[in-house]
Design an enzyme around this catalytic site. Structure first.
Site, mmCIF file in Angstrom:
data_model
loop_
_atom_site.group_PDB
_atom_site.id
_atom_site.type_symbol
_atom_site.label_atom_id
_atom_site.label_comp_id
_atom_site.label_asym_id
_atom_site.label_seq_id
_atom_site.Cartn_x
_atom_site.Cartn_y
_atom_site.Cartn_z
ATOM 1 N N ASP A 166 13.199 -8.991 5.847
ATOM 2 C CA ASP A 166 14.125 -9.909 6.540
ATOM 3 C C ASP A 166 14.711 -9.315 7.939
ATOM 4 O O ASP A 166 15.283 -9.959 8.711
ATOM 5 C CB ASP A 166 14.991 -10.597 5.873
ATOM 6 C CG ASP A 166 14.328 -11.378 4.809
ATOM 7 O OD1 ASP A 166 13.297 -11.961 4.915
ATOM 8 O OD2 ASP A 166 14.983 -11.993 3.700
ATOM 9 N N HIS A 298 3.548 -15.300 1.374
ATOM 10 C CA HIS A 298 3.552 -13.606 0.758
ATOM 11 C C HIS A 298 2.654 -12.818 1.569
ATOM 12 O O HIS A 298 2.871 -11.642 1.507
ATOM 13 C CB HIS A 298 3.185 -13.630 -0.591
ATOM 14 C CG HIS A 298 4.415 -13.926 -1.452
ATOM 15 N ND1 HIS A 298 4.711 -15.256 -1.591
ATOM 16 C CD2 HIS A 298 5.446 -13.277 -2.052
ATOM 17 C CE1 HIS A 298 5.870 -15.223 -2.563
ATOM 18 N NE2 HIS A 298 6.266 -14.041 -2.605
ATOM 19 N N ARG A 301 4.795 -9.994 3.254
ATOM 20 C CA ARG A 301 5.303 -8.685 2.516
ATOM 21 C C ARG A 301 4.054 -7.682 2.282
ATOM 22 O O ARG A 301 4.418 -6.581 2.254
ATOM 23 C CB ARG A 301 5.624 -9.215 1.208
ATOM 24 C CG ARG A 301 6.898 -9.822 0.992
ATOM 25 C CD ARG A 301 7.387 -9.728 -0.475
ATOM 26 N NE ARG A 301 8.477 -10.509 -0.696
ATOM 27 C CZ ARG A 301 9.783 -10.134 -0.307
ATOM 28 N NH1 ARG A 301 10.071 -8.847 0.225
ATOM 29 N NH2 ARG A 301 10.917 -10.899 -0.337
ATOM 30 N N ARG A 481 -3.425 4.711 39.019
ATOM 31 C CA ARG A 481 -2.720 5.882 39.034
ATOM 32 C C ARG A 481 -2.289 6.412 40.400
ATOM 33 O O ARG A 481 -1.328 7.282 40.619
ATOM 34 C CB ARG A 481 -3.553 6.931 38.584
ATOM 35 C CG ARG A 481 -3.836 6.933 37.186
ATOM 36 C CD ARG A 481 -4.687 8.264 36.819
ATOM 37 N NE ARG A 481 -5.168 7.973 35.172
ATOM 38 C CZ ARG A 481 -4.253 8.202 34.176
ATOM 39 N NH1 ARG A 481 -3.108 8.775 34.494
ATOM 40 N NH2 ARG A 481 -4.787 8.208 33.022
ATOM 41 N N SER A 540 1.872 7.890 25.967
ATOM 42 C CA SER A 540 2.351 9.117 25.752
ATOM 43 C C SER A 540 3.866 9.293 25.554
ATOM 44 O O SER A 540 4.494 10.300 25.106
ATOM 45 C CB SER A 540 2.242 10.056 26.818
ATOM 46 O OG SER A 540 0.871 9.955 27.337
HETATM 47 P P1 ATP Z 1 15.818 -8.825 -1.032
HETATM 48 O O1 ATP Z 1 16.567 -8.755 0.428
HETATM 49 O O2 ATP Z 1 14.506 -8.738 -1.039
HETATM 50 O O3 ATP Z 1 16.167 -10.281 -1.796
HETATM 51 P P2 ATP Z 1 17.898 -7.929 -2.766
HETATM 52 O O4 ATP Z 1 18.125 -6.246 -3.054
HETATM 53 O O5 ATP Z 1 18.926 -8.385 -1.930
HETATM 54 O O6 ATP Z 1 16.360 -7.811 -2.224
HETATM 55 P P3 ATP Z 1 18.335 -9.175 -5.239
HETATM 56 O O7 ATP Z 1 17.562 -9.928 -5.895
HETATM 57 O O8 ATP Z 1 19.433 -9.795 -4.418
HETATM 58 O O9 ATP Z 1 17.413 -8.330 -3.981
HETATM 59 O O10 ATP Z 1 19.226 -8.018 -5.850
HETATM 60 C C1 ATP Z 1 18.330 -7.057 -6.767
HETATM 61 C C2 ATP Z 1 18.834 -6.673 -8.057
HETATM 62 O O11 ATP Z 1 20.161 -5.950 -7.452
HETATM 63 C C3 ATP Z 1 19.275 -7.845 -8.996
HETATM 64 O O12 ATP Z 1 18.466 -8.291 -9.766
HETATM 65 C C4 ATP Z 1 20.297 -7.045 -9.788
HETATM 66 O O13 ATP Z 1 19.648 -6.286 -10.659
HETATM 67 C C5 ATP Z 1 21.010 -6.099 -8.896
HETATM 68 N N1 ATP Z 1 22.275 -6.807 -8.183
HETATM 69 C C6 ATP Z 1 22.268 -7.729 -7.027
HETATM 70 N N2 ATP Z 1 23.509 -7.912 -6.792
HETATM 71 C C7 ATP Z 1 24.427 -7.588 -7.876
HETATM 72 C C8 ATP Z 1 25.736 -7.462 -8.121
HETATM 73 N N3 ATP Z 1 26.527 -8.144 -7.503
HETATM 74 N N4 ATP Z 1 25.931 -6.854 -9.525
HETATM 75 C C9 ATP Z 1 25.304 -5.909 -10.014
HETATM 76 N N5 ATP Z 1 23.955 -6.000 -9.899
HETATM 77 C C10 ATP Z 1 23.379 -6.578 -8.904
#
Ligand code: ATP
Length: 774
Positions: A166, A298, A301, A481, A540
């Site tokens: 994103d 998807h 991705r 050129r 280049s």
């Molecule tokens: P994307 O941008 O693709 O959504 P992301 O890293 O923001 O990626 P999330 O699903 O928000 O994806 O977070 C991935 C994992 O990180 C979560 O499943 C969780 O395990 C951990 N995580 C996210 N927020 C927290 C938090 N506040 N405290 C602890 N762990 C967290």
């Protein structure tokens, strides 16, 4: 794979054990991160571990945390997604889960973690680090670990890398994966465009981006969309009328197709959701267009990472390991960012806080603050998009005396983005009331036109002429050129005849030379006392005054596709090294960056040259490498050799020498992709930057309107080159760049910012320093 002895007493304090993991949504480039971290860790005398399946692997421990060997990540640069897996893990959101994770890290003896993920993953990482001392205390107080066992692990270092399609993290210009995703989106829109054009249809395309409109905005700029909807900058209250009016006017001006891009999180000023279907119904019912919706889903991705993501992920992976080694217990956890062209470290918490602030400001309907939370590039792209699609110019037109006639000319070989830059310049001119005048086929075309020869022509461009050039490769107005010095007199005469007030020159080193010549000839020809800007465009990337020329990204993508295909063949045939000849003139930029992006074993550049000793050492290195492969897959190897790296050792000769000296242990072939490297369709990065730089260039020329010829002549900024320098986009005066920064003999900048990257290629391929020319 040999296991290390994990008992803390056996581990030297300097030999850090560094874990790497990928988390959250997968993004192209994550595998490059893992490869770079694993190999840089080993090269730094430390031990790498991979944590499989994101935080779930950390919580589960055991086989989910594995020591990695050099060979384990062979060939990973070209892989999409993440080969060590990723997950969304609920258990890690709870302290109990994080306690298990801490216990597993102590068990495996891991001192530092490098995490590649989105803002959620990095928030979790920072929380984990903040809690770490209390987690250690709890492990001791609950009897799970002894004080002695946790002594070494009292501090956990965490470094974040932003992997997300994103591009939603504040503080970095690009997140790992966003340009690959954009490439997939633009490719899809280009395909859809063909159908739209044929049937005169409208398409509403929904792209990802819940809180961030970067993908929608950049796709809009790169594909020449008619209207976009993004969360940070919702349309006006009466958006239905506004959109229908713009689309209707574009159709009335002769456009056969309509493209509207809707970000997943689009809404109006009151946060009411705007969906693709709503937009489709409006276009069908109010404008009467045969309209279809395409939700890309998807596909966005998927696939292998583009060249930029491979380079970004690799350099950031290397930097992350360095950050771990530099860290002290007091250092705040950093994330690795890129600002314009520079890899920098920033405090993780600040970046996450700023990112959350944007989402918060959107929720509070403070859209100005939300826009301020995005970087300068984002606002400039939005402005460029609006200017290039505007139909109601009444509030943008300049007073008559400020309007100019702008000559637009392409010089040198074609490069991706030349047409997009020209389209942006034309649209900008028409929006402001200037007149864009195309000089076809470069300076020789201009002079031939005067002589009434058929190849040359000069014409004023209308909006529709350039409207569908955004995604076209090559040069629609023709390029050449030839330099103005071939006929200064006629060139000056033509400038006078067509009453040119400003000159926009798009091209490579020849374009730079052309403007240098015109500037120097001002003493003889008054007609050249006009403002001139060079927009560097060449595969280049050898134009002084900028670190980036449009077209070089397109070239790199063409080159890595070519090399990926060759590598597949080399893998299949086992024990084969391909020597691939790259373009780039006397600059090794393309060879070096492509080397990073495909995991080349070595890169030969004109800057370094080639000697016999290098070849001898490289053959020794190849023998050792093939010796380790034991017939396993992914054993194909590539050496990239710039076309001018040596006058004596040609690509073909190098391949033959390698084959001859291999003692029958491996085969060697050479391959020359040649003009394939100019690329077909320009990459979105080249198209986007072409538009941004094109608009900025015209704004720069505008500043000189109303000045006398002498005043223009006396102003060093009246002949400039636009480019990325350090962390900024700047106009640099030609006179100074010519004098101080140009290597005229080798037609390249004196100091090339990327030179140190050849060392990174070597470190990650394991090539010994003895192989380098001394
Ligand atoms: P994307 O941008 O693709 O959504 P992301 O890293 O923001 O990626 P999330 O699903 O928000 O994806 O977070 C991935 C994992 O990180 C979560 O499943 C969780 O395990 C951990 N995580 C996210 N927020 C927290 C938090 N506040 N405290 C602890 N762990 C967290």
């Amino acid at each position: 794979m040999a296991e290390v002895d994990l008992s803390p007493a056996k581990m030297p304090a300097s030999n850090k054990n560094i874990g790497v993991m990928t988390s959250g949504g997968d993004a192209p480039g994550m595998c490059c991160v893992v490869r770079a971290v694993v190999r840089q860790t080993i090269a730094s005398g430390c031990t790498p571990f991979a944590v499989y399946e994101g935080y779930q692997g950390l919580v589960d421990g055991g086989d989910m945390i594995k020591q990695m060997a050099w060979e384990d990540v062979r060939g990973w640069v070209s892989e999409g997604g993440t080969l060590i897996g990723t997950a969304r893990c609920k258990a890690f959101m709870e302290r109990a889960g994080r306690l298990n994770a801490a216990n597993n890290l102590v068990e495996k003896g891991i001192d530092a973690l490098i995490i590649c993920g989105g803002d959620g993953s990095l928030t979790g990482a920072d929380k984990f680090r903040g809690e770490w001392p209390s987690l250690m205390n709890e492990l001791v107080s609950s009897g799970k670990r002894t004080e002695e066992a946790v002594k070494r692990f009292r501090h956990l270092n965490i470094v974040g890398l932003v992997g997300s399609i994103d591009n939603d993290l504040s503080g970095t210009d690009a997140t790992i994966g966003c340009y690959s995703s954009l490439q997939r989106i633009c490719q899809s829109i280009d395909f859809i465009d063909a159908t739209a054009f044929s049937h005169q249809r409208a398409f509403v395309i929904e792209v990802m981006g819940r809180h961030c409109g970067w993908l929608a905005l950049m796709a809009g700029v790169s594909c020449g969309a008619d209207f976009i909807f993004i969360p940070e900058n919702p349309p006006s209250e009466n958006w239905e009328d506004e959109m229908c009016s713009i689309v209707s006017k574009h159709r009335a001006m002769g456009k056969r197709k309509t493209t509207v891009i809707v970000a997943e999180g689009a809404h109006d000023m009151k946060l009411n959701k705007i969906t693709a279907v709503m937009v489709k119904d409006l276009l069908a019912q109010r404008v009467g267009l045969d309209t279809r919706v395409t939700t890309l889903g998807h596909v966005q991705r998927g696939g292998p990472p583009c060249a930029y993501d491979r380079m970004l992920a690799t350099l950031q992976g290397v930097e992350a390991v360095k950050a771990v080694l530099d860290a002290t217990p007091e250092t705040p956890s950093p994330i690795i960012c890129i600002v314009e062209n520079k890899i920098v470290r920033k405090p993780m918490l600040d970046a996450i806080a700023k990112t959350n602030e944007v989402a918060g400001n959107i929720e509070k309907m403070d859209f100005e603050a939300a826009m301020r939370g995005r970087d300068a590039e984002f606002s400039e792209f939005l402005q460029a998009f609006k200017i290039t699609t505007a139909t109601d110019k009444s509030d943008m037109l300049l007073p008559k005396e400020k309007r100019m006639r702008i000559g637009i000319i392409h010089v040198g070989a074609p490069a991706g983005g030349m047409n997009a830059a020209t389209r942006a310049a034309v649209a900008y001119c028409l929006t402001k009331g200037h007149t864009p005048v195309a000089f076809h086929n470069g300076f020789p075309g201009l002079c031939r036109h005067h002589a009434d020869e058929p190849m040359g022509s000069v014409n004023e461009l209308g909006w529709l002429d350039a409207e569908n050039w955004a995604s076209r490769g090559g040069s629609e107005i023709g390029t050449n050129r030839g330099l103005p010095s071939e006929d200064f007199k006629t060139t000056a005469y033509c400038f006078e005849k067509y009453k040119i007030d400003g000159l926009f020159v798009v091209g490579g080193f020849e374009a730079f030379t052309a403007v240098s010549e015109l500037r120097k000839a001002r003493a003889q020809y008054d007609a050249f006392k006009l403002p001139m800007v060079v927009l560097p465009a060449t595969v280049s990337n050898n134009v002084p005054g900028t670190e980036y020329s449009i077209g070089s990204d397109t070239c790199l993508n063409a080159l890595i596709d070519y090399c990926d295909a060759i590598k597949q063949s080399a893998n299949a045939s086992r024990r084969r090294v391909f020597v691939v000849e790259t373009q780039g003139g006397a600059s090794g930029y393309i060879a070096t960056i492509a080397g990073l992006s495909i995991g080349a074993v070595a890169v030969y550049t004109p800057e370094e040259g080639i000697n016999l000793n290098m070849l001898v050492e490289d053959i020794k290195f190849l023998k050792a490498q093939f010796g380790k492969d034991k017939g396993a897959g992914r054993s194909g190897k590539i050496i990239l050799c710039n076309e001018k790296a040596s006058k004596v050792y040609t690509t073909e000769m190098i391949a033959k020498i390698i084959k001859e000296e291999s003692g029958g242990r491996f085969d060697s072939r050479f391959a020359v992709p040649g003009h394939v490297q100019q690329g077909g369709t320009p990459s979105p990065m080249d198209r986007g930057r072409a538009v941004r730089f094109g608009v900025k260039s015209l704004q720069h020329l505008e500043r000189f309107m109303g000045m006398s010829r002498q005043e223009i002549n006396d102003d060093e900024n009246s002949a400039t080159v636009i480019g990325i320098r350090g962390a900024q986009v700047k106009f640099s005066p030609m006179e100074r760049i010519e004098r101080e920064e140009t290597d005229w003999k080798d037609r390249r900048p004196k100091n090339e910012f990327w030179m140190g990257l050849a060392d990174v290629v070597d470190t990650l391929s394991g090539r010994p320093t003895a192989c380098r020319r001394t």
